[in-house]
Design a protein around this motif. Structure first.
Motif, PDB file in Angstrom:
ATOM      1  N   PHE A 171      -4.694  36.013  22.657  1.00 46.75           N
ATOM      2  CA  PHE A 171      -3.302  36.240  23.050  1.00 46.75           C
ATOM      3  C   PHE A 171      -3.189  36.832  24.447  1.00 46.75           C
ATOM      4  O   PHE A 171      -3.985  37.693  24.826  1.00 46.75           O
ATOM      5  CB  PHE A 171      -2.610  37.189  22.051  1.00 46.75           C
ATOM      6  CG  PHE A 171      -2.189  36.500  20.792  1.00 46.75           C
ATOM      7  CD1 PHE A 171      -0.875  36.123  20.594  1.00 46.75           C
ATOM      8  CD2 PHE A 171      -3.129  36.190  19.817  1.00 46.75           C
ATOM      9  CE1 PHE A 171      -0.490  35.457  19.448  1.00 46.75           C
ATOM     10  CE2 PHE A 171      -2.756  35.524  18.664  1.00 46.75           C
ATOM     11  CZ  PHE A 171      -1.437  35.156  18.475  1.00 46.75           C
ATOM     12  N   GLY A 174      -0.873  42.680  27.873  1.00 45.62           N
ATOM     13  CA  GLY A 174      -0.412  43.442  29.044  1.00 45.62           C
ATOM     14  C   GLY A 174       0.941  42.967  29.542  1.00 45.62           C
ATOM     15  O   GLY A 174       1.211  42.994  30.738  1.00 45.62           O
ATOM     16  N   GLN A 239     -13.140  43.555  17.591  1.00 44.23           N
ATOM     17  CA  GLN A 239     -12.324  42.505  16.984  1.00 44.23           C
ATOM     18  C   GLN A 239     -13.206  41.405  16.394  1.00 44.23           C
ATOM     19  O   GLN A 239     -14.085  40.876  17.078  1.00 44.23           O
ATOM     20  CB  GLN A 239     -11.385  41.903  18.040  1.00 44.23           C
ATOM     21  CG  GLN A 239     -10.370  42.898  18.544  1.00 44.23           C
ATOM     22  CD  GLN A 239      -9.510  42.350  19.673  1.00 44.23           C
ATOM     23  OE1 GLN A 239      -9.472  42.929  20.741  1.00 44.23           O
ATOM     24  NE2 GLN A 239      -8.818  41.248  19.448  1.00 44.23           N
ATOM     25  N   ASN A 310       6.690  48.870  19.001  1.00 45.05           N
ATOM     26  CA  ASN A 310       7.865  49.154  19.830  1.00 45.05           C
ATOM     27  C   ASN A 310       9.079  48.494  19.197  1.00 45.05           C
ATOM     28  O   ASN A 310       9.469  47.397  19.594  1.00 45.05           O
ATOM     29  CB  ASN A 310       7.660  48.647  21.269  1.00 45.05           C
ATOM     30  CG  ASN A 310       8.848  48.979  22.153  1.00 45.05           C
ATOM     31  OD1 ASN A 310       9.700  49.805  21.778  1.00 45.05           O
ATOM     32  ND2 ASN A 310       8.914  48.365  23.321  1.00 45.05           N
ATOM     33  N   ARG A 312      11.986  48.735  19.620  1.00 47.02           N
ATOM     34  CA  ARG A 312      13.074  48.534  20.595  1.00 47.02           C
ATOM     35  C   ARG A 312      14.392  49.175  20.131  1.00 47.02           C
ATOM     36  O   ARG A 312      14.503  50.370  20.227  1.00 47.02           O
ATOM     37  CB  ARG A 312      13.208  47.060  20.945  1.00 47.02           C
ATOM     38  CG  ARG A 312      11.897  46.596  21.569  1.00 47.02           C
ATOM     39  CD  ARG A 312      11.890  45.199  22.096  1.00 47.02           C
ATOM     40  NE  ARG A 312      10.536  44.910  22.574  1.00 47.02           N
ATOM     41  CZ  ARG A 312      10.245  44.285  23.698  1.00 47.02           C
ATOM     42  NH1 ARG A 312      11.200  43.810  24.447  1.00 47.02           N
ATOM     43  NH2 ARG A 312       8.998  44.097  24.055  1.00 47.02           N
ATOM     44  N   ILE A 350       4.221  54.415  24.976  1.00 50.08           N
ATOM     45  CA  ILE A 350       2.925  54.755  25.568  1.00 50.08           C
ATOM     46  C   ILE A 350       2.692  53.803  26.748  1.00 50.08           C
ATOM     47  O   ILE A 350       3.239  52.703  26.770  1.00 50.08           O
ATOM     48  CB  ILE A 350       1.774  54.591  24.540  1.00 50.08           C
ATOM     49  CG1 ILE A 350       1.817  53.208  23.886  1.00 50.08           C
ATOM     50  CG2 ILE A 350       1.790  55.681  23.487  1.00 50.08           C
ATOM     51  CD1 ILE A 350       0.658  52.905  22.961  1.00 50.08           C
ATOM     52  N   GLN A 395       0.401  55.070  16.168  1.00 54.63           N
ATOM     53  CA  GLN A 395      -0.783  54.664  15.411  1.00 54.63           C
ATOM     54  C   GLN A 395      -0.630  55.013  13.917  1.00 54.63           C
ATOM     55  O   GLN A 395      -0.945  54.209  13.045  1.00 54.63           O
ATOM     56  CB  GLN A 395      -2.026  55.352  16.006  1.00 54.63           C
ATOM     57  CG  GLN A 395      -3.319  55.087  15.275  1.00 54.63           C
ATOM     58  CD  GLN A 395      -3.787  53.639  15.362  1.00 54.63           C
ATOM     59  OE1 GLN A 395      -3.659  52.997  16.406  1.00 54.63           O
ATOM     60  NE2 GLN A 395      -4.312  53.129  14.271  1.00 54.63           N
ATOM     61  N   ILE A 414      -2.443  42.941  12.280  1.00 51.83           N
ATOM     62  CA  ILE A 414      -3.626  42.753  13.123  1.00 51.83           C
ATOM     63  C   ILE A 414      -4.579  43.936  12.980  1.00 51.83           C
ATOM     64  O   ILE A 414      -5.797  43.767  12.912  1.00 51.83           O
ATOM     65  CB  ILE A 414      -3.206  42.639  14.620  1.00 51.83           C
ATOM     66  CG1 ILE A 414      -2.145  41.568  14.816  1.00 51.83           C
ATOM     67  CG2 ILE A 414      -4.400  42.407  15.539  1.00 51.83           C
ATOM     68  CD1 ILE A 414      -2.618  40.158  14.548  1.00 51.83           C
ATOM     69  N   LEU A 415      -4.016  45.149  12.921  1.00 57.57           N
ATOM     70  CA  LEU A 415      -4.830  46.360  13.086  1.00 57.57           C
ATOM     71  C   LEU A 415      -5.070  47.167  11.814  1.00 57.57           C
ATOM     72  O   LEU A 415      -5.780  48.168  11.852  1.00 57.57           O
ATOM     73  CB  LEU A 415      -4.125  47.302  14.071  1.00 57.57           C
ATOM     74  CG  LEU A 415      -4.206  46.885  15.527  1.00 57.57           C
ATOM     75  CD1 LEU A 415      -3.069  47.496  16.312  1.00 57.57           C
ATOM     76  CD2 LEU A 415      -5.518  47.332  16.118  1.00 57.57           C
TER      77      LEU A 415
END
Ligand code: HEM
Length: 470
Positions: A171, A174, A239, A310, A312, A350, A395, A414-415
């Motif tokens: 993906f 940034g 990963q 986020n 939003r 962050i 987190q 994903i995490l």
């Protein structure tokens, strides 16, 4: 620019302003200090790049420095001096079981399995070196020799990889990043804060500056040691690229695997918002959405990675409506549990500064049975002024918690650590709407990301650094 603004820029390490994206190679160098006098003398002789350096000319190389609390103690800061730093920093990332559980550092992610970060592998200093690829090896060699000659032990020298703006799963990364309000133009407070904005008060990253509450939070003021510093979180996240894509292929078939991956991340593989997300008024580009047109997560699932980290419009999905609407929202009389279960995003932002490492392959290849497994992952780095309110909240409460925003039994798709025993609940599911807007839920999602190391650092201002090395 005023003289004062210039002084500030000469004090702040450049990493606060830039990820040094044009310097494609990086080394993350973790040290322990044995002889503090020798180490102080050596570190005092190095040039650390400031924001002002970056403003004045394009940098060909850059060096940054940060310390763990154990490192500051080793350099002679006593308990009284350390007490003025934030408690999470002083505690460290690994010394408290409750913190580990909240951060998802359980099961295979537990610090006892890490390559670095715990016990005698806990670093004192992090040096970050950035340069053009042809220059980095020489810089590494010089630093290695100096480390050895100046009372320090090299724990690890970790290279980054240039994946052309992508992370190892493939993906584009940034893209969304808060914009620091360097000029102090923001005046937080009032109904306008209900609108999502990407500009963020400087005090959300820099100590000694006004934050999103409109206050300067407490920071270590002795000799200005803390001013213009920031807390730097470093987590090495391995990963499982083939595991990720092969699971997706088994779940949906090879044609649909990419679509499901994009739904889990919340962006297309090329970094576009998922199609159908309404644009924010007056904004353009890949970051111009705030989920106001997709309150229920029909397009971008509420539990997808980018929406968790986020949300939003946060706890007021309707945004800044009118006086009555705002009042009803504030009193919790409108919306559903899903709508108000996340706290306002602007207090939990962050500044990401990480880079990928290792080797990866195109997703079509990673999906093939028998594709070779390669070591790859993210050197996840972020800056924030409050570890508790920013990194640890994102987190712990948003990524790792199986009770997020009215969802149950899910973590970040994903995490997630998927450790049912530590959570006391299922945490391996993911809900989304398919293209016909039919709600779907998948379960038994494996763990794709493993923590390999980590620590909390303090990235001082350069005046603060002189104070530390005195
Ligand atoms: C291996 C681990 C990770 C992967 C593969 C990953 C991947 C991504 C991708 C593909 C994006 C979208 C592109 C972008 O906006 O930059 C993203 C966004 C983001 N990620 Fe992660 N990420 C990882 C870990 C983390 C962690 C640990 C955190 C925080 C604790 C985090 C926080 C964020 C944030 C804040 C955004 C921007 C969201 C937005 O404003 O839309 N990520 N990540």
């Amino acid at each position: 620019m005023t003289e004062r603004a210039k002084d500030e820029a000469a004090d702040i390490q450049g990493l606060v302003r830039t990820g040094y994206g044009s310097l494609k190679a990086a080394r993350y160098i973790l040290l322990r200090i044995e002889d503090s006098n020798a180490a102080k003398q050596w570190l005092s002789s190095l040039h650390f790049t400031s924001v002002q350096d970056c403003r004045e000319s394009k940098q060909n190389q850059a060096l940054q420095i940060a310390f763990t609390a154990a490192g500051l103690a080793q350099l002679g800061l006593n308990a009284d001096a350390l007490e003025h730093f934030s408690p999470e920093f002083v505690d460290g990332m690994v010394h408290n079981e409750s913190r580990s559980r909240r951060l998802g550092d359980v099961g295979t992610n537990a610090p006892e399995h890490w390559d670095w970060g715990a016990g005698d592998q806990e670093p004192h200093v992090l040096l970050l070196a950035f340069a053009r690829p042809e220059k980095i090896q020489a810089i590494e060699e010089t630093l290695r020799a100096e480390i050895q000659a100046n009372g320090c032990i090299l724990l690890r020298c970790q290279p980054s990889s240039d994946m052309d703006g992508r992370e190892p799963f493939g993906f584009q990364d940034g893209i969304s990043q808060p914009k620091m309000d360097w000029d102090g133009a923001l005046q937080p407070g009032g109904a306008k804060d209900r609108d999502y904005r990407n500009r963020m008060a400087a005090g959300e990253v820099l100590l000694g500056h006004s934050n999103e509450y409109g206050f300067v939070a407490d920071y270590p003021r002795d000799g200005d040691i803390g001013r213009n510093g920031s807390y730097l979180v470093y987590r090495q996240l391995a990963q499982d690229v083939t595991g990720f894509w092969q699971w997706l292929r088994d779940e949906t078939g090879p044609e649909e695997a990419k679509t499901l991956a994009e739904t889990m991340v919340g962006r297309t593989i090329d970094g576009q918002p998922l199609s159908g997300l309404a644009k924010m008024e007056g904004s353009r580009g890949r970051n111009a959405f705030d989920f106001s047109g997709d309150v229920d997560g029909v397009v971008c699932p509420i539990g997808s990675h980018i929406r968790r980290v986020n949300p939003r419009l946060g706890d007021h999905p309707g945004g800044n409506i009118d006086f009555l609407g705002n009042l009803i929202g504030s009193l919790g009389l409108g919306g559903t549990a899903k709508h108000d279960a996340v706290a306002s995003s602007r207090f939990h932002r962050i500044l990401r500064r990480g880079r990928p490492y290792g080797k990866t392959m195109p997703y079509e290849q990673a999906m093939q049975p028998g594709a070779e497994q390669m070591e790859a992952g993210l050197h996840f780095l972020c800056l924030n002024a409050s570890l508790a309110r920013q990194f640890e909240f994102v987190q712990g409460a948003w990524i790792a918690s199986p009770a997020f925003a009215g969802l149950a039994g899910e973590q970040d798709p994903i995490l997630g650590d998927r450790d049912r025993e530590a959570r006391g609940h299922d945490c391996d599911q993911f809900s989304y709407f398919d293209e016909d807007r039919v709600p779907r839920r998948i379960d038994q999602i494996p763990q794709f990301v493993n923590v390999r190391g980590g620590a909390y650092f303090f990235l001082p201002g350069l005046n603060g650094l002189r104070e530390i090395l005195k």
